[in-house]
Design a protein around this motif. Structure first.
Motif, PDB file in Angstrom:
ATOM      1  N   ALA A  51     -27.380 -27.873   9.309  1.00 19.48           N
ATOM      2  CA  ALA A  51     -27.638 -28.466   7.989  1.00 19.48           C
ATOM      3  C   ALA A  51     -29.006 -29.140   7.990  1.00 19.48           C
TER       4      ALA A  51
ATOM      5  N   SER B  99     -21.048 -27.885  11.617  1.00 22.03           N
ATOM      6  CA  SER B  99     -21.188 -28.831  12.733  1.00 22.03           C
ATOM      7  C   SER B  99     -20.078 -29.873  12.803  1.00 22.03           C
ATOM      8  N   LYS B 100     -19.874 -30.590  11.694  1.00 30.08           N
ATOM      9  CA  LYS B 100     -18.973 -31.742  11.737  1.00 30.08           C
ATOM     10  C   LYS B 100     -17.530 -31.324  11.462  1.00 30.08           C
TER      11      LYS B 100
ATOM     12  N   ASP C 242     -26.217 -33.308   0.262  1.00 28.13           N
ATOM     13  CA  ASP C 242     -25.865 -33.133   1.671  1.00 28.13           C
ATOM     14  C   ASP C 242     -24.374 -33.437   1.829  1.00 28.13           C
TER      15      ASP C 242
ATOM     16  N   ARG D 189     -25.375 -24.860  16.051  1.00 28.75           N
ATOM     17  CA  ARG D 189     -26.501 -24.908  15.113  1.00 28.75           C
ATOM     18  C   ARG D 189     -26.374 -23.911  13.962  1.00 28.75           C
TER      19      ARG D 189
ATOM     20  N   ASN E 208     -23.605 -40.820   5.943  1.00 24.75           N
ATOM     21  CA  ASN E 208     -24.022 -41.359   7.233  1.00 24.75           C
ATOM     22  C   ASN E 208     -25.215 -42.263   6.921  1.00 24.75           C
TER      23      ASN E 208
ATOM     24  N   TYR F 282     -20.339 -33.976   5.606  1.00 27.96           N
ATOM     25  CA  TYR F 282     -19.104 -34.668   6.040  1.00 27.96           C
ATOM     26  C   TYR F 282     -17.944 -34.459   5.057  1.00 27.96           C
TER      27      TYR F 282
HETATM   28  C1  LIG Z   1     -26.073 -36.909   6.923  1.00 24.38           C
HETATM   29  C2  LIG Z   1     -26.313 -35.771   7.842  1.00 24.38           C
HETATM   30  N1  LIG Z   1     -26.804 -34.623   7.359  1.00 24.38           N
HETATM   31  C3  LIG Z   1     -27.050 -33.577   8.149  1.00 24.38           C
HETATM   32  C4  LIG Z   1     -26.810 -33.629   9.509  1.00 24.38           C
HETATM   33  C5  LIG Z   1     -27.185 -32.446  10.357  1.00 24.38           C
HETATM   34  O1  LIG Z   1     -26.124 -31.617  10.681  1.00 24.38           O
HETATM   35  P1  LIG Z   1     -26.365 -30.316  11.550  1.00 24.38           P
HETATM   36  O2  LIG Z   1     -25.846 -30.626  12.918  1.00 24.38           O
HETATM   37  O3  LIG Z   1     -25.552 -29.238  10.879  1.00 24.38           O
HETATM   38  O4  LIG Z   1     -27.798 -29.997  11.561  1.00 24.38           O
HETATM   39  C6  LIG Z   1     -26.308 -34.803  10.072  1.00 24.38           C
HETATM   40  C7  LIG Z   1     -26.094 -34.908  11.523  1.00 24.38           C
HETATM   41  O5  LIG Z   1     -25.970 -35.943  12.103  1.00 24.38           O
HETATM   42  C8  LIG Z   1     -26.037 -35.900   9.210  1.00 24.38           C
HETATM   43  O6  LIG Z   1     -25.552 -37.041   9.693  1.00 24.38           O
END
Ligand SMILES: Cc1ncc(COP(=O)(O)O)c(C=O)c1O
Length: 397
Positions: A101, A238-239, A204, A247, A176, A207
């Motif tokens: 992301a 990812s999450k 974004d 990735r 975050n 989460y």
């Molecule tokens: C708010 C936020 N957006 C995007 C990402 C990036 O995610 P990715 O691991 O898919 O690059 C993170 C990762 O910590 C995040 O906290």
């Protein structure tokens, strides 16, 4: 003397999260009994069905270049998942798959931003937004939020920040570091302002699966055709699927925007890893029950953390409704001494706590929240218990 490096590149600051994490790892390697709460990743393993899909891909020699925006079947899987989970309808030509992301965000900002364009986002913010906006030639416009607005951006705050130079708003729900989750009504209010002023939204949603207290996720692009046209939706595996190292992230946008982003990526990095794409396709199309197991575990840990922390004097936590972070206000200690050292800010607090309390936290200075430190509860219950016990002892000084 060699010629200087790019001014833009030299302005990029190292991430505080990574700094603390490397100190933590160094101490750990030296055999010191230190506990880390810095991690921005689930502590669960990638589910077996996903790992198997990658092994099958290797055995089938799925190891060559793919279309640079991602395989058609993965982009279709993204569309299906977005339709099911987020109630938004896209076609594969509107999807670009990238290396996480994070790279999707970088691509989106790269294709939207002309030098000097203003990109609005709220504080507290994820540390990379600030740097990425600068890296792509934009000007970050930060809107401070606080307890009064529930650490949320309101339509009034947004409208006040808009100028003729405003190009886009970055929204992150669940957020975050604050764990804030916007309701449908709140997002509608922000969407109306963006439509009124013709401002893009970079949403974004990384989460989106990690939401607690029975709250529901709303995708801003689902709130009508007008806002959908302005939205570049960012998400990834990812999450939600414990796949940070693989990735794979994706974005969805209007076909013309997705085409330009795809062209940009094709020259910058070609396609994301073919094997990881096969794994991500299995994640999106295979059984989804693992997510709920992980979500429940996070919610239980959050509850436990908040309950224990509420009994500790002079600190105060923001109650998060999503993601896996807790922001703790430690400003009571600013200007005071602990272990004979004067604490001036959250960085001093985090450094001293690591040194004397053997607990690694992230100071939120780089997140636009200088009174707070961030705990990630993507770690075991036992670590949370010990970490908070160590905090109590540490605060005795
Ligand atoms: C708010 C936020 N957006 C995007 C990402 C990036 O995610 P990715 O691991 O898919 O690059 C993170 C990762 O910590 C995040 O906290």
């Amino acid at each position: 003397m060699s010629k200087p490096l790019s001014i833009l590149a030299q302005g990029v600051r190292a991430s505080t999260t990574i700094e603390i994490d490397s100190m933590y790892k160094k101490m750990k390697a030296e055999g010191i009994d230190v506990i880390g709460f810095g991690a921005g990743e689930p502590d669960f393993n990638t589910p077996d069905n996903i790992k198997l899909a990658a092994i099958v891909a290797i055995n089938n020699n799925f190891t060559k270049y793919t279309p640079s925006s991602g395989t058609l079947s993965l982009r279709q899987a993204v569309c299906d998942r977005l339709f099911e989970d987020c109630k938004v309808s896209y076609t594969p030509s509107q999807i670009v798959v990238s290396n996480g992301a994070k790279q999707c965000l970088y691509l989106a900002l790269s294709v939207l931003t002309n030098p000097g364009d203003e990109i609005i986002f709220q504080a507290p913010y994820w540390v990379s937004y600030y740097e990425m906006v600068k890296m792509t030639g934009g000007n970050p416009v930060i809107v401070e939020t606080g307890e009064e607005s529930g650490w949320k951006l309101t339509p009034e705050m947004l409208e006040t920040a808009i100028t003729p130079k405003t190009k886009a708003l970055i929204l992150n729900s669940p957020s975050n570091p604050s764990g804030v989750v916007y309701t449908k009504e709140e997002l509608q209010g922000l969407a109306d302002i963006c439509v009124k002023h013709d401002i893009y939204v970079i949403a974004d949603d990384i989460y989106y699966k990690l939401i607690y207290d029975g709250l529901e996720f709303t995708c801003i692009a689902s709130l009508g055709e007008e806002i959908k046209k302005l939205t570049i939706l960012i998400n990834g595996v990812s999450k939600s699927y414990a796949m940070t190292g693989w990735r794979i992230g994706y974005l969805a946008a209007e076909p013309e925007i997705a085409t330009v982003i795809g062209n940009f990526q094709s020259h910058a990095s070609s396609n994301p890893n073919s094997i990881a794409q096969a794994a991500a396709e299995e994640a999106l199309t295979g059984p989804q029950s693992g997510i709920e197991t992980m979500r429940r575990a996070f919610e239980g840990r959050r509850d436990y953390f908040l309950e224990k922390a509420s009994k500790i004097k002079n600190i105060k936590c923001i109650h998060p409704h999503g993601a896996f972070y807790i922001m703790m206000d430690v400003s009571y200690y600013f200007g005071k001494n602990l272990y004979g050292k004067r604490i001036e800010n959250a960085d001093d607090f985090a450094n001293l706590f690591l040194d004397k309390g053997l607990v690694a936290l992230v100071p939120c200075t780089g997140f636009g929240a200088p009174k707070h430190v961030r705990w990630s509860y993507a770690t075991s219950m036992e670590n949370i218990k010990t970490g908070l016990e160590r905090l109590e002892i540490f605060l005795e000084g």
